[in-house]
Design an enzyme around this catalytic site. Structure first.
Site, PDB file in Angstrom:
ATOM      1  N   SER A 137      65.295  27.481  66.782  1.00  0.00           N
ATOM      2  CA  SER A 137      65.527  28.931  66.713  1.00  0.00           C
ATOM      3  C   SER A 137      66.075  29.370  65.363  1.00  0.00           C
ATOM      4  O   SER A 137      66.474  30.528  65.204  1.00  0.00           O
ATOM      5  CB  SER A 137      66.492  29.350  67.825  1.00  0.00           C
ATOM      6  OG  SER A 137      67.702  28.623  67.712  1.00  0.00           O
ATOM      7  N   THR A 157      70.929  32.205  67.323  1.00  0.00           N
ATOM      8  CA  THR A 157      71.152  32.397  65.896  1.00  0.00           C
ATOM      9  C   THR A 157      72.307  31.526  65.459  1.00  0.00           C
ATOM     10  O   THR A 157      73.267  31.371  66.215  1.00  0.00           O
ATOM     11  CB  THR A 157      71.545  33.879  65.652  1.00  0.00           C
ATOM     12  OG1 THR A 157      70.474  34.699  66.082  1.00  0.00           O
ATOM     13  CG2 THR A 157      71.873  34.163  64.203  1.00  0.00           C
ATOM     14  N   THR A 174      68.158  33.169  61.679  1.00  0.00           N
ATOM     15  CA  THR A 174      67.445  32.916  62.932  1.00  0.00           C
ATOM     16  C   THR A 174      65.935  33.063  62.741  1.00  0.00           C
ATOM     17  O   THR A 174      65.486  33.745  61.820  1.00  0.00           O
ATOM     18  CB  THR A 174      67.911  33.919  64.013  1.00  0.00           C
ATOM     19  OG1 THR A 174      67.347  33.587  65.274  1.00  0.00           O
ATOM     20  CG2 THR A 174      67.533  35.347  63.671  1.00  0.00           C
ATOM     21  N   ARG A 227      58.418  42.112  64.497  1.00  0.00           N
ATOM     22  CA  ARG A 227      59.714  42.371  65.141  1.00  0.00           C
ATOM     23  C   ARG A 227      60.860  41.846  64.259  1.00  0.00           C
ATOM     24  O   ARG A 227      60.815  40.739  63.735  1.00  0.00           O
ATOM     25  CB  ARG A 227      59.760  41.686  66.509  1.00  0.00           C
ATOM     26  CG  ARG A 227      61.044  41.933  67.299  1.00  0.00           C
ATOM     27  CD  ARG A 227      62.013  40.779  67.207  1.00  0.00           C
ATOM     28  NE  ARG A 227      63.192  40.960  68.062  1.00  0.00           N
ATOM     29  CZ  ARG A 227      64.277  40.210  68.002  1.00  0.00           C
ATOM     30  NH1 ARG A 227      64.349  39.220  67.143  1.00  0.00           N
ATOM     31  NH2 ARG A 227      65.292  40.426  68.796  1.00  0.00           N
ATOM     32  N   VAL A 228      61.882  42.671  64.102  1.00  0.00           N
ATOM     33  CA  VAL A 228      63.080  42.272  63.378  1.00  0.00           C
ATOM     34  C   VAL A 228      64.250  42.355  64.353  1.00  0.00           C
ATOM     35  O   VAL A 228      64.371  43.337  65.096  1.00  0.00           O
ATOM     36  CB  VAL A 228      63.315  43.205  62.165  1.00  0.00           C
ATOM     37  CG1 VAL A 228      64.693  42.989  61.560  1.00  0.00           C
ATOM     38  CG2 VAL A 228      62.230  42.979  61.108  1.00  0.00           C
ATOM     39  N   GLY A 229      65.083  41.337  64.362  1.00  0.00           N
ATOM     40  CA  GLY A 229      66.238  41.336  65.258  1.00  0.00           C
ATOM     41  C   GLY A 229      67.479  41.895  64.581  1.00  0.00           C
ATOM     42  O   GLY A 229      67.407  42.607  63.568  1.00  0.00           O
ATOM     43  N   ASP A 230      68.626  41.565  65.138  1.00  0.00           N
ATOM     44  CA  ASP A 230      69.897  42.076  64.613  1.00  0.00           C
ATOM     45  C   ASP A 230      70.390  41.323  63.381  1.00  0.00           C
ATOM     46  O   ASP A 230      71.154  41.871  62.579  1.00  0.00           O
ATOM     47  CB  ASP A 230      70.975  41.974  65.705  1.00  0.00           C
ATOM     48  CG  ASP A 230      71.159  40.532  66.182  1.00  0.00           C
ATOM     49  OD1 ASP A 230      70.138  39.880  66.516  1.00  0.00           O
ATOM     50  OD2 ASP A 230      72.307  40.048  66.210  1.00  0.00           O
ATOM     51  N   THR A 263      74.996  36.526  68.409  1.00  0.00           N
ATOM     52  CA  THR A 263      73.802  35.808  68.846  1.00  0.00           C
ATOM     53  C   THR A 263      73.397  36.335  70.220  1.00  0.00           C
ATOM     54  O   THR A 263      74.244  36.772  70.990  1.00  0.00           O
ATOM     55  CB  THR A 263      74.029  34.281  68.875  1.00  0.00           C
ATOM     56  OG1 THR A 263      72.842  33.646  69.373  1.00  0.00           O
ATOM     57  CG2 THR A 263      75.206  33.868  69.726  1.00  0.00           C
ATOM     58  N   GLY A 264      72.111  36.307  70.492  1.00  0.00           N
ATOM     59  CA  GLY A 264      71.613  36.833  71.756  1.00  0.00           C
ATOM     60  C   GLY A 264      70.433  37.755  71.502  1.00  0.00           C
ATOM     61  O   GLY A 264      69.831  37.721  70.427  1.00  0.00           O
ATOM     62  N   GLY A 299      68.698  40.485  70.186  1.00  0.00           N
ATOM     63  CA  GLY A 299      69.095  41.328  69.063  1.00  0.00           C
ATOM     64  C   GLY A 299      69.027  42.813  69.342  1.00  0.00           C
ATOM     65  O   GLY A 299      69.802  43.598  68.775  1.00  0.00           O
TER      66      GLY A 299
HETATM   67  N1  ASP Z   1      69.857  37.560  67.794  1.00  0.00           N
HETATM   68  C1  ASP Z   1      68.614  36.889  67.533  1.00  0.00           C
HETATM   69  C2  ASP Z   1      67.493  37.894  67.505  1.00  0.00           C
HETATM   70  O1  ASP Z   1      67.450  38.757  68.356  1.00  0.00           O
HETATM   71  C3  ASP Z   1      68.293  35.797  68.512  1.00  0.00           C
HETATM   72  C4  ASP Z   1      69.469  35.065  69.103  1.00  0.00           C
HETATM   73  O2  ASP Z   1      70.519  34.951  68.521  1.00  0.00           O
HETATM   74  O3  ASP Z   1      69.386  34.571  70.217  1.00  0.00           O
HETATM   75  O4  ASP Z   1      66.652  37.788  66.664  1.00  0.00           O
END
Ligand code: ASP
Length: 288
Positions: A49, A149, A167, A177-180, A200-201, A203
């Site tokens: 990841s 992440t 990440t 797609r762009v995450g947080d 993390t999680g 985003g």
């Molecule tokens: N936060 C990351 C994202 O959404 C993924 C993760 O940390 O699980 O890209």
């Protein structure tokens, strides 16, 4: 004040912390520790990841997000970057060599190459095989699994804070797609003299809530790190209820007090700690 100290997300944060600690202890620069620590994780093909070996998007391409912040609150980030193994280094180069904060997609890759970084294939055999499995399951409409992440926060012995995160985002995400993680305020935030937070999680939850920024603002108003995180998790839960995905944060205050907390117990979130008197994995507190 407890310093130096470094905390980072998940069990893969442990070897990353070790690499950061080698820089940080006794008198290294927090920003250098963050870069070294996160690069350790990005280079590990068994971490699916983050960085090299990350699971690809729905088109089969590995695209990465990362950001970095230094002790003065200067920041740099790259989003949806491909073919670059160490997006955390690219993020630092954006911070140090451009007037910008965030570069995305092919522009980010071009910039990294112009700074001497190498173009590399990031799709390992393992990740390619997982992608093929997912393609087959997709026909059966199974929900994709897989994200996480590396988020890392450090305080050096001179009292300088720094943070970073990196990440490959949600596995099999829609292309583009762009995450947080590359969004300052969502996946990472640092206020000099106050503290820092990273996430993390899923985003999208952190973006909707400006999660990391909200935590740092809570610190600025005098909350303890654990309360600062809890308040933001409660807000997310109030708004999203059982629809909310995995959300976990770690936070490090300027005096070395730290915390980690997760919205859901089932996430089983842990973070790695390295400090002069303790080096350990810590099971995070949970809200629900
Ligand atoms: N936060 C990351 C994202 O959404 C993924 C993760 O940390 O699980 O890209």
């Amino acid at each position: 004040m407890t310093a130096p100290i470094v905390i980072s997300t998940w069990p893969f944060g442990k070897p990353a912390n070790d690499a950061a600690w080698n820089v940080l202890n006794p008198t290294g620069f927090a920003l250098d520790a963050i870069e070294a620590g996160i690069m350790q994780c990005e280079n590990d093909p068994t971490v699916t990841s983050v960085g090299f070996g990350g699971l690809p998007d729905a088109s089969g391409e590995v695209t990465l997000d990362a950001s970095i912040v230094d002790h003065e609150g200067r920041c740099g980030a790259v989003a949806c970057i491909s073919k670059i193994k160490n997006p955390i280094r690219a993020a630092r180069l954006v911070m140090e060599h451009t007037p910008h904060v965030l570069l995305v997609g092919p522009g980010a890759t071009q910039f990294a190459l112009s700074q001497g970084m190498r173009e590399e294939n990031l799709l390992t055999e393992h990740a390619a095989a997982e992608y093929q499995k997912w393609k087959q399951q997709q026909a059966a409409k199974k929900k994709p699994q897989g994200h996480d992440t590396i988020g890392m926060l450090a305080l050096d012995s001179a009292g300088r804070l720094a943070g970073g995160c990196s990440t490959s985002g949600l596995a099999y995400k829609l292309p583009g797609r762009v995450g947080d993680s590359p969004l300052i305020g969502a996946g990472l935030c640092l206020e000099p003299g106050i503290g820092a937070a990273t996430a993390t999680g899923v985003g999208e939850e952190m973006i909707r809530s400006c999660g990391s920024h909200s935590i740092v603002e809570n610190l600025r108003r005098g909350m303890e790190p654990i309360d600062a995180i809890r308040d933001v998790l409660e807000r997310i839960h109030r708004r999203r209820g059982s629809e909310a995905g995995d959300v976990s944060f770690i936070s490090l205050r300027a005096d070395g007090v730290y915390a980690g907390m997760s919205l859901w117990t089932k996430t089983n979130f842990q973070f790695a700690l390295s400090s002069p008197d303790r080096s350990d994995m810590i099971k995070a507190a949970t809200l629900m």
